[in-house]
Design a protein around this motif. Structure first.
Motif, short mmCIF file in Angstrom:
data_model
loop_
_atom_site.label_atom_id
_atom_site.label_comp_id
_atom_site.label_asym_id
_atom_site.label_seq_id
_atom_site.Cartn_x
_atom_site.Cartn_y
_atom_site.Cartn_z
N THR A 19 -4.89 2.35 7.95
CA THR A 19 -6.28 2.16 7.50
C THR A 19 -6.38 1.13 6.36
OG1 THR A 19 -6.67 4.47 8.02
CG2 THR A 19 -8.36 3.38 6.71
N HIS A 20 -5.49 1.24 5.40
CA HIS A 20 -5.58 0.34 4.24
C HIS A 20 -4.44 -0.69 4.22
CE1 HIS A 20 -8.74 2.94 2.88
NE2 HIS A 20 -7.92 3.98 2.97
N MET A 21 -3.90 -0.96 5.39
CA MET A 21 -2.78 -1.92 5.43
C MET A 21 -3.16 -3.12 6.29
SD MET A 21 0.27 0.77 6.22
CE MET A 21 1.78 -0.16 6.01
N GLY A 22 -2.70 -4.30 5.88
CA GLY A 22 -2.86 -5.49 6.70
C GLY A 22 -1.76 -5.48 7.77
N ILE A 23 -1.91 -6.33 8.75
CA ILE A 23 -0.94 -6.34 9.85
C ILE A 23 0.47 -6.75 9.38
CG2 ILE A 23 -1.80 -8.60 10.68
CD1 ILE A 23 -0.17 -5.83 12.84
N ASP A 24 0.53 -7.67 8.41
CA ASP A 24 1.86 -8.08 7.91
C ASP A 24 2.59 -6.90 7.29
OD1 ASP A 24 1.49 -10.68 8.71
OD2 ASP A 24 0.73 -11.35 6.76
N GLU A 25 1.82 -6.13 6.54
CA GLU A 25 2.39 -4.97 5.86
C GLU A 25 2.87 -3.92 6.88
OE1 GLU A 25 0.69 -2.08 2.37
OE2 GLU A 25 -0.60 -3.71 3.09
N VAL A 26 2.06 -3.70 7.90
CA VAL A 26 2.43 -2.72 8.93
C VAL A 26 3.70 -3.20 9.64
CG1 VAL A 26 1.72 -1.59 11.08
CG2 VAL A 26 0.03 -2.02 9.30
N GLU A 27 3.71 -4.48 9.97
CA GLU A 27 4.87 -5.04 10.68
C GLU A 27 6.15 -4.86 9.85
OE1 GLU A 27 4.58 -9.18 11.94
OE2 GLU A 27 6.75 -9.33 11.77
N GLU A 28 6.03 -5.17 8.57
CA GLU A 28 7.19 -5.06 7.69
C GLU A 28 7.69 -3.61 7.62
OE1 GLU A 28 7.52 -6.04 3.14
OE2 GLU A 28 6.41 -7.61 4.25
N ALA A 29 6.73 -2.68 7.47
CA ALA A 29 7.10 -1.26 7.38
C ALA A 29 7.80 -0.80 8.66
CB ALA A 29 5.85 -0.41 7.14
N VAL A 30 7.27 -1.21 9.79
CA VAL A 30 7.85 -0.74 11.06
C VAL A 30 9.21 -1.41 11.31
CG1 VAL A 30 7.51 -0.70 13.57
CG2 VAL A 30 5.64 -0.04 12.05
N LEU A 31 9.33 -2.68 10.96
CA LEU A 31 10.64 -3.34 11.13
C LEU A 31 11.69 -2.66 10.24
CD1 LEU A 31 9.81 -7.15 11.39
CD2 LEU A 31 10.90 -5.73 13.14
N ARG A 32 11.25 -2.23 9.05
CA ARG A 32 12.16 -1.54 8.14
C ARG A 32 12.64 -0.23 8.79
NH1 ARG A 32 9.12 -0.08 3.83
NH2 ARG A 32 8.48 -2.24 3.61
N ILE A 33 11.69 0.50 9.36
CA ILE A 33 12.04 1.77 10.03
C ILE A 33 13.04 1.51 11.15
CG2 ILE A 33 11.13 3.60 11.54
CD1 ILE A 33 8.44 3.28 9.93
N ILE A 34 12.78 0.47 11.92
CA ILE A 34 13.67 0.17 13.06
C ILE A 34 15.07 -0.18 12.55
CG2 ILE A 34 14.08 -1.40 15.01
CD1 ILE A 34 11.03 -1.59 15.33
N ARG A 35 15.12 -0.99 11.50
CA ARG A 35 16.43 -1.39 10.97
C ARG A 35 17.18 -0.20 10.42
NH1 ARG A 35 13.71 -5.82 8.44
NH2 ARG A 35 13.60 -7.49 9.96
N GLU A 36 16.46 0.67 9.68
CA GLU A 36 17.11 1.86 9.12
C GLU A 36 17.70 2.72 10.23
OE1 GLU A 36 14.19 2.29 5.29
OE2 GLU A 36 14.09 3.82 6.86
N ARG A 37 16.88 2.96 11.22
CA ARG A 37 17.33 3.82 12.33
C ARG A 37 18.52 3.23 13.05
NH1 ARG A 37 13.75 8.13 14.86
NH2 ARG A 37 13.01 8.89 12.87
#
Ligand code: DC
Length: 229
Positions: free
Chosen positions: A202-220
């Motif tokens: 809701t309060h995130m831009g697409i760049d921010e969402v992308e970064e967060a999800v890429l981080r999750i993928i890398r961690e996993r």
């Protein structure tokens, strides 16, 4: 040899799944699959044939016969050889897609095709039931959400950017209606898989969402055995 990886992104209409999934797939070099486009293609064909959108038998036949191609090189969507990329994005087709997707036979045909598409390659697939039904064993599952008012606003901006006029109230009403149907249906309703990571954009831009999800993928994938087993 590295293993095939599935990234499943589910969530309601307008949460930003398509943009996110396309970007993530580009970054990882995975195939991007928009499963909603497949239900939209069936919905479009059903509308064109003048079918009753609750006629389970006819719709199942139609879904089985539909030749749906998602062209990875240019993002075009083909239905029986015809380019329907724009035609499947109208509000009428959005509603029709949501209606035909309630039917079990339609879902069976689409799920079989989605599994086939991902049988030989790593994919980022987005939809409503990817982490719950299509790939319950997906390595990474994201449930992307946003407030309904924000989602309606995003969809409105998308439609307006295409130069089409649509009433803001109608858009909000249609999104809410689709949410209700997609979440309330008996077969494969939209629901967060227990092992999915919830992301509220809701309060995130697409760049921010992308970064967060890429981080999750890398961690996993770096702790885990997923990529290299
Ligand atoms: O993601 P979308 O808005 O383009 O999807 C259109 C409709 O298709 C959606 O309202 C419900 C249906 N759908 C589905 O039932 N399961 C999916 N995996 C993807 C879409």
């Amino acid at each position: 040899m590295s293993k095939r990886v599935i990234v499943a992104i589910d969530g309601p209409a307008g949460a930003g799944k398509s943009t996110l999934a396309r970007r993530i797939a580009g970054k990882l070099g995975f195939l991007y699959i928009d499963s909603g486009a497949m239900y939209r293609a069936v919905g479009l064909w059903a509308l064109r044939c003048g079918l009753d959108l609750s006629d389970a038998h006819r719709l199942e036949q139609l879904a089985k016969e539909a030749r749906i191609e998602l062209q990875p090189e240019n993002g075009r969507v083909l239905l029986n050889g015809e380019d329907v990329t724009e035609a499947i994005r109208t509000p009428e087709v959005s509603q029709a897609a949501s209606k035909v997707s309630v039917i079990a036979g339609v879902r069976r045909a689409m799920v079989a095709e989605q599994r086939r598409m991902a049988s030989e390659t790593s994919v980022v697939m987005e939809g409503r039931d990817i982490g719950t039904v299509v790939f319950p064993d997906a390595e990474i599952k994201i449930f992307l959400d946003a407030d309904v008012a924000e989602r309606a606003q995003r969809r409105l901006a998308e439609v307006q950017a295409r130069g089409e006029a649509i009433d803001a109230e109608r858009m909000a009403r249609e999104i809410a209606e689709r949410d209700k149907r997609d979440r309330g249906r008996e077969m494969a309703p939209l629901v967060q898989a227990p092992d999915a990571i919830y992301v509220d954009s809701t309060h995130m831009g697409i760049d921010e969402v992308e970064e967060a999800v890429l981080r999750i993928i890398r961690e996993r994938t770096s702790n885990g055995k997923e990529w290299n087993s």
